[in-house]
Design a protein around this motif. Structure first.
Motif, PDB file in Angstrom:
ATOM      1  N   VAL A   1     -62.771 -53.995  58.447  1.00 34.01           N
ATOM      2  CA  VAL A   1     -64.017 -54.758  58.328  1.00 34.01           C
ATOM      3  C   VAL A   1     -64.807 -54.305  57.112  1.00 34.01           C
ATOM      4  O   VAL A   1     -65.386 -55.123  56.391  1.00 34.01           O
ATOM      5  CB  VAL A   1     -64.858 -54.610  59.615  1.00 34.01           C
TER       6      VAL A   1
ATOM      7  N   ARG B   1     -64.551 -58.158  55.231  1.00 30.54           N
ATOM      8  CA  ARG B   1     -64.926 -58.677  56.550  1.00 30.54           C
ATOM      9  C   ARG B   1     -64.298 -60.038  56.825  1.00 30.54           C
ATOM     10  O   ARG B   1     -63.824 -60.295  57.931  1.00 30.54           O
ATOM     11  CB  ARG B   1     -66.449 -58.765  56.641  1.00 30.54           C
TER      12      ARG B   1
ATOM     13  N   HIS C   1     -61.581 -60.918  59.764  1.00 32.26           N
ATOM     14  CA  HIS C   1     -61.845 -61.963  60.776  1.00 32.26           C
ATOM     15  C   HIS C   1     -60.660 -62.914  60.888  1.00 32.26           C
ATOM     16  O   HIS C   1     -60.254 -63.285  61.996  1.00 32.26           O
ATOM     17  CB  HIS C   1     -63.115 -62.727  60.405  1.00 32.26           C
TER      18      HIS C   1
ATOM     19  N   VAL D   1     -64.697 -58.700  64.486  1.00 30.35           N
ATOM     20  CA  VAL D   1     -65.630 -58.194  63.486  1.00 30.35           C
ATOM     21  C   VAL D   1     -66.994 -57.893  64.094  1.00 30.35           C
ATOM     22  O   VAL D   1     -67.561 -56.819  63.852  1.00 30.35           O
ATOM     23  CB  VAL D   1     -65.772 -59.203  62.323  1.00 30.35           C
ATOM     24  N   ARG D   2     -67.525 -58.790  64.885  1.00 28.49           N
ATOM     25  CA  ARG D   2     -68.865 -58.584  65.445  1.00 28.49           C
ATOM     26  C   ARG D   2     -68.902 -57.398  66.395  1.00 28.49           C
ATOM     27  O   ARG D   2     -69.864 -56.629  66.404  1.00 28.49           O
ATOM     28  CB  ARG D   2     -69.336 -59.849  66.164  1.00 28.49           C
TER      29      ARG D   2
ATOM     30  N   GLN E   1     -68.857 -54.260  64.244  1.00 31.46           N
ATOM     31  CA  GLN E   1     -70.158 -54.011  63.630  1.00 31.46           C
ATOM     32  C   GLN E   1     -71.175 -53.535  64.660  1.00 31.46           C
ATOM     33  O   GLN E   1     -71.954 -52.609  64.390  1.00 31.46           O
ATOM     34  CB  GLN E   1     -70.662 -55.284  62.950  1.00 31.46           C
TER      35      GLN E   1
ATOM     36  N   THR F   1     -55.563 -56.293  53.667  1.00 27.73           N
ATOM     37  CA  THR F   1     -56.267 -55.885  54.874  1.00 27.73           C
ATOM     38  C   THR F   1     -55.315 -55.831  56.056  1.00 27.73           C
ATOM     39  O   THR F   1     -55.423 -54.966  56.925  1.00 27.73           O
ATOM     40  CB  THR F   1     -57.429 -56.851  55.169  1.00 27.73           C
TER      41      THR F   1
END
Length: 203
Positions: free
Chosen positions: A49, A53, A57, A63-64, A67, A195
């Motif tokens: 992330v 990001r 995703h 991701v959320r 975070q 990634t």
């Protein structure tokens, strides 16, 4: 703030070999953070992330949730730092914490954490904390004015940022050169592929 509970002050008491109850808790949390970030898949998600990001995703990384977990962990660490400070000092002055944010950034950058995200390690930050703290202790021992602490922290931060920027420029040039070299042999890996490799390395 004075007249803190004696139970809070007792947490900073010496249990032997220079360790207190709070010291043990901090060391256990450092070990836990190292294990999570280096040995678990969810820990590798933090690097993914931080690196990209949007690509994370698309690869299915939550991701959320990552975070949210990062902010919660940061808040818990800040609360623990406040407890350590209050237990060791025995009271809380109204200027407590002034200038600590600069030192915190300097420690992270010195420990190898990139301000752009995706890079860093718990061991590097822990070593940088020991280094910066040793400098502060040496300045006190040598009876050097306290404002030199912020000066040294700022100088270290500036130096490391300049070095980090220079290293990133060199890395970017090498990546572009490699892409040009392999352009005739196949497609250039995308950010999502990079990634994906980061996430896959933690599995």
């Amino acid at each position: 703030i004075e007249d803190l509970p004696q139970g809070l002050k007792a947490l900073a008491g010496n249990l032997g070999f220079g360790f207190s109850a709070l010291t043990v808790v901090v060391l256990l949390l450092v070990a836990l953070a190292w294990h999570v970030l280096r040995k678990t898949r969810f820990g590798r998600y933090f690097y993914a992330v931080g690196d990209n990001r949007a690509a994370a995703h698309h690869l299915g990384v939550p991701v959320r949730r990552v975070q949210f977990t990062a902010f919660v962990a940061t808040g818990l660490c800040a609360a623990l730092a406040g407890l350590v400070f209050a237990a060791q000092i025995g009271f809380i002055p109204n200027q407590a914490g002034n200038g600590v944010e600069l030192k915190a950034i300097a420690v992270n950058v010195l420990g190898g954490v990139s301000l752009l995200g995706g890079t860093g390690s718990v061991a590097g930050v822990f070593s940088a904390v020991i280094f910066i703290t040793s400098i502060d202790s040496a300045l006190v021992f040598l009876k050097i004015p306290a404002y030199w602490n912020d000066f040294i922290a700022g100088a270290i931060l500036l130096s490391v940022l300049l070095l980090d920027g220079r290293i990133r420029q060199i890395i970017d040039r090498r990546i572009r050169a490699r892409r040009y070299a392999v352009h005739a042999r196949g497609p250039v890996p995308s950010d999502e592929t990079t990634t994906a490799q980061t996430v896959e390395a933690g599995r």
